[in-house]
Scaffold this motif. Sequence first.
Motif, PDB file in Angstrom:
ATOM      1  N   VAL A 101       0.793  -1.105  -0.024  1.00 36.62           N
ATOM      2  CA  VAL A 101       0.457   0.203  -0.152  1.00 36.62           C
ATOM      3  C   VAL A 101       1.096   1.222   0.056  1.00 36.62           C
ATOM      4  O   VAL A 101       1.136   1.315   0.989  1.00 36.62           O
ATOM      5  CB  VAL A 101      -0.897  -0.004   1.404  1.00 36.62           C
ATOM      6  CG1 VAL A 101      -1.778   1.127   1.429  1.00 36.62           C
ATOM      7  CG2 VAL A 101      -2.130  -1.156   0.555  1.00 36.62           C
ATOM      8  N   VAL A 102       0.452   1.739  -0.941  1.00 39.17           N
ATOM      9  CA  VAL A 102       1.149   3.114  -1.059  1.00 39.17           C
ATOM     10  C   VAL A 102       0.276   4.492  -0.581  1.00 39.17           C
ATOM     11  O   VAL A 102      -0.603   4.717  -0.944  1.00 39.17           O
ATOM     12  CB  VAL A 102       2.729   3.603  -1.893  1.00 39.17           C
ATOM     13  CG1 VAL A 102       3.398   2.041  -2.817  1.00 39.17           C
ATOM     14  CG2 VAL A 102       1.202   3.111  -3.997  1.00 39.17           C
ATOM     15  N   GLU A 103       1.789   5.918  -1.004  1.00 38.09           N
ATOM     16  CA  GLU A 103       0.289   6.896  -0.814  1.00 38.09           C
ATOM     17  C   GLU A 103      -0.227   7.308  -2.765  1.00 38.09           C
ATOM     18  O   GLU A 103      -1.505   7.487  -2.604  1.00 38.09           O
ATOM     19  CB  GLU A 103       1.332   7.625  -0.150  1.00 38.09           C
ATOM     20  CG  GLU A 103       1.051   8.410   0.944  1.00 38.09           C
ATOM     21  CD  GLU A 103       1.905   9.590   1.063  1.00 38.09           C
ATOM     22  OE1 GLU A 103       1.485  10.630   0.814  1.00 38.09           O
ATOM     23  OE2 GLU A 103       2.486   9.181   2.617  1.00 38.09           O
ATOM     24  N   GLY A 104       1.246   7.778  -3.366  1.00 36.39           N
ATOM     25  CA  GLY A 104       0.319   8.123  -4.517  1.00 36.39           C
ATOM     26  C   GLY A 104       0.101   6.775  -5.827  1.00 36.39           C
ATOM     27  O   GLY A 104       0.370   6.025  -6.131  1.00 36.39           O
ATOM     28  N   LEU A 105      -1.012   7.392  -6.709  1.00 30.68           N
ATOM     29  CA  LEU A 105      -1.594   7.019  -7.687  1.00 30.68           C
ATOM     30  C   LEU A 105      -0.257   6.549  -8.783  1.00 30.68           C
ATOM     31  O   LEU A 105      -0.333   5.317  -9.438  1.00 30.68           O
ATOM     32  CB  LEU A 105      -2.670   7.412  -8.056  1.00 30.68           C
ATOM     33  CG  LEU A 105      -3.928   7.322  -8.086  1.00 30.68           C
ATOM     34  CD1 LEU A 105      -3.983   7.510  -6.471  1.00 30.68           C
ATOM     35  CD2 LEU A 105      -4.456   7.979  -8.597  1.00 30.68           C
ATOM     36  N   PHE A 106       0.685   7.276  -8.557  1.00 35.03           N
ATOM     37  CA  PHE A 106       1.792   7.098  -9.747  1.00 35.03           C
ATOM     38  C   PHE A 106       2.277   6.683  -8.775  1.00 35.03           C
ATOM     39  O   PHE A 106       3.562   5.897  -9.746  1.00 35.03           O
ATOM     40  CB  PHE A 106       2.533   9.068 -10.257  1.00 35.03           C
ATOM     41  CG  PHE A 106       1.698   9.879 -10.637  1.00 35.03           C
ATOM     42  CD1 PHE A 106       1.154  10.005 -12.497  1.00 35.03           C
ATOM     43  CD2 PHE A 106       1.111  10.923 -10.484  1.00 35.03           C
ATOM     44  CE1 PHE A 106       0.184  10.212 -13.047  1.00 35.03           C
ATOM     45  CE2 PHE A 106      -0.076  11.882 -11.213  1.00 35.03           C
ATOM     46  CZ  PHE A 106      -0.541  11.270 -12.416  1.00 35.03           C
ATOM     47  N   ASP A 107       3.151   6.319  -7.436  1.00 36.21           N
ATOM     48  CA  ASP A 107       3.597   5.574  -7.152  1.00 36.21           C
ATOM     49  C   ASP A 107       3.144   3.766  -7.700  1.00 36.21           C
ATOM     50  O   ASP A 107       4.872   2.892  -8.095  1.00 36.21           O
ATOM     51  CB  ASP A 107       3.875   5.339  -5.345  1.00 36.21           C
ATOM     52  CG  ASP A 107       4.090   6.685  -5.139  1.00 36.21           C
ATOM     53  OD1 ASP A 107       5.304   7.069  -6.081  1.00 36.21           O
ATOM     54  OD2 ASP A 107       3.857   7.459  -4.259  1.00 36.21           O
ATOM     55  N   ALA A 108       1.977   4.156  -7.581  1.00 32.31           N
ATOM     56  CA  ALA A 108       1.202   2.417  -7.804  1.00 32.31           C
ATOM     57  C   ALA A 108       1.487   2.277  -9.241  1.00 32.31           C
ATOM     58  O   ALA A 108       1.868   0.808  -9.678  1.00 32.31           O
ATOM     59  CB  ALA A 108      -0.258   2.599  -7.094  1.00 32.31           C
ATOM     60  N   ILE A 109       0.792   2.930  -9.831  1.00 35.50           N
ATOM     61  CA  ILE A 109       2.061   2.445 -11.982  1.00 35.50           C
ATOM     62  C   ILE A 109       2.640   2.098 -11.856  1.00 35.50           C
ATOM     63  O   ILE A 109       3.448   1.326 -12.773  1.00 35.50           O
ATOM     64  CB  ILE A 109       1.196   3.576 -12.506  1.00 35.50           C
ATOM     65  CG1 ILE A 109      -0.511   4.556 -12.374  1.00 35.50           C
ATOM     66  CG2 ILE A 109       1.818   3.880 -14.239  1.00 35.50           C
ATOM     67  CD1 ILE A 109      -1.464   5.057 -12.645  1.00 35.50           C
ATOM     68  N   SER A 110       4.198   3.140 -11.439  1.00 38.11           N
ATOM     69  CA  SER A 110       5.552   3.244 -11.878  1.00 38.11           C
ATOM     70  C   SER A 110       5.738   1.530 -11.326  1.00 38.11           C
ATOM     71  O   SER A 110       6.529   1.337 -12.043  1.00 38.11           O
ATOM     72  CB  SER A 110       6.543   4.074 -11.228  1.00 38.11           C
ATOM     73  OG  SER A 110       7.601   3.884 -11.304  1.00 38.11           O
ATOM     74  N   LEU A 111       5.758   1.517  -9.877  1.00 38.79           N
ATOM     75  CA  LEU A 111       5.397   0.312  -9.404  1.00 38.79           C
ATOM     76  C   LEU A 111       5.794  -1.108 -10.264  1.00 38.79           C
ATOM     77  O   LEU A 111       6.190  -1.955 -10.374  1.00 38.79           O
ATOM     78  CB  LEU A 111       5.915   0.180  -7.787  1.00 38.79           C
ATOM     79  CG  LEU A 111       6.188   1.422  -6.737  1.00 38.79           C
ATOM     80  CD1 LEU A 111       5.856   1.254  -5.487  1.00 38.79           C
ATOM     81  CD2 LEU A 111       7.554   0.537  -7.413  1.00 38.79           C
ATOM     82  N   GLY A 123       0.913  -6.189  -6.564  1.00 40.26           N
ATOM     83  CA  GLY A 123      -0.318  -6.265  -5.533  1.00 40.26           C
ATOM     84  C   GLY A 123      -0.068  -4.807  -4.526  1.00 40.26           C
ATOM     85  O   GLY A 123      -0.075  -4.775  -3.781  1.00 40.26           O
ATOM     86  N   VAL A 124       0.074  -3.748  -6.349  1.00 42.05           N
ATOM     87  CA  VAL A 124       0.619  -2.341  -5.186  1.00 42.05           C
ATOM     88  C   VAL A 124      -0.666  -1.448  -5.190  1.00 42.05           C
ATOM     89  O   VAL A 124      -1.514  -1.736  -6.501  1.00 42.05           O
ATOM     90  CB  VAL A 124       1.370  -2.127  -6.226  1.00 42.05           C
ATOM     91  CG1 VAL A 124       1.968  -0.310  -5.728  1.00 42.05           C
ATOM     92  CG2 VAL A 124       3.425  -2.561  -6.553  1.00 42.05           C
ATOM     93  N   ILE A 125      -0.806  -1.073  -4.167  1.00 43.51           N
ATOM     94  CA  ILE A 125      -2.907  -0.042  -4.293  1.00 43.51           C
ATOM     95  C   ILE A 125      -1.884   1.165  -3.950  1.00 43.51           C
ATOM     96  O   ILE A 125      -0.765   1.713  -2.883  1.00 43.51           O
ATOM     97  CB  ILE A 125      -3.612  -0.804  -3.644  1.00 43.51           C
ATOM     98  CG1 ILE A 125      -3.710  -1.212  -2.721  1.00 43.51           C
ATOM     99  CG2 ILE A 125      -3.891  -2.065  -4.651  1.00 43.51           C
ATOM    100  CD1 ILE A 125      -4.446  -1.763  -1.225  1.00 43.51           C
ATOM    101  N   ALA A 126      -2.472   2.069  -3.745  1.00 39.81           N
ATOM    102  CA  ALA A 126      -2.869   3.497  -3.434  1.00 39.81           C
ATOM    103  C   ALA A 126      -3.543   3.839  -3.226  1.00 39.81           C
ATOM    104  O   ALA A 126      -5.149   3.708  -3.470  1.00 39.81           O
ATOM    105  CB  ALA A 126      -1.843   4.386  -5.506  1.00 39.81           C
TER     106      ALA A 126
END
Length: 319
Positions: free
Chosen positions: A36-46, A53-56
């Motif tokens: 679980v990350v903060e930013g939408l772009f963090d999730a998209i990039s990862l 399994g990355v969600i924002a």
Amino acid sequence: MCSSDLEDHKKYLFLKGGSKKIPFGMDGVHGKDLIVVEGLFDAISLKAKGIDGVIAVGGAALTGDQVESLVKRGIKTLTLNFDNDQAGIEGTRRAVSLLEKAGIDTFVVDPTTMADPNEPTKKVDPDSLAKQHGFDSYRELLSKKIHSYRFQARSIISTYKHGESWSDEGRTKALSEAITFDSKILAPEKQALVKDCFWSEFHQEGFDQKALDECVGGLREKKAKKQRKDSYEKFSNQISNKLKAGDVDALDQLVKERSKTISYQQSTSHKSPILLLSQELGKHDDYIGKFRGREYIGLPQKTLDRKSTRLNSSHQIIS
């Protein structure tokens, strides 16, 4: 659009009908272990780099609605990886508490471990860290995640310990907050984890282990007694209400159900189900022994022998 207009707008603009009630990326999650990350772009990039399994959550605050959506999806375990700024650190602490209440086992990438040694005050998020140091470095960071209980302990320590040594005030406040945290973890199966991941951090800080165990044990016992007292008071109120209403049948049923609950709790508090079954079979053995060798109307000797054979077989299974 002028700069002042931009400042008045939110960071993320959702399509009509969209909201932050469900974390971004949940539709593409196939496994049960999430990051679980903060930013939408963090999730998209990862995700683009093969990290599954990355969600924002769309900010530094995990919401109650988002936690509810995780529970409904059957999520049992996840890893929090918020930014390393103050908002991210505080957001991680709040998220850990929410997830604990929801029964989700939580691990944490400590935001402070993401800081750039050359620029310790610079904000770092998962995306910028991965781009600067490589995605393999990010995977290595994930492998060093810690349990949320350990994170909570370190957060309390960092809040009240200033410098290399403790002040008396700092130790007192840290211990008070630590005991409050421990008192909220009532599940017996989690007590060993609390001791290993949470209190071990305080032991390393010089807090006396024996004194802590005695203090915490006493508080747990006190809280357990209060819970039983509250339960009996609730039962007493239910009886009073049934009596006032004159509903004797409902009162009988209520007393029977309560008696069964108490009997089960008492019988299983110190004995295993197998031991209880063994004792019950022993009683039947004694009962049959009283009639063995006698003629008894309605209970022929052959029937007794068959019953005895079944009991012996049951004993063999248990032993």
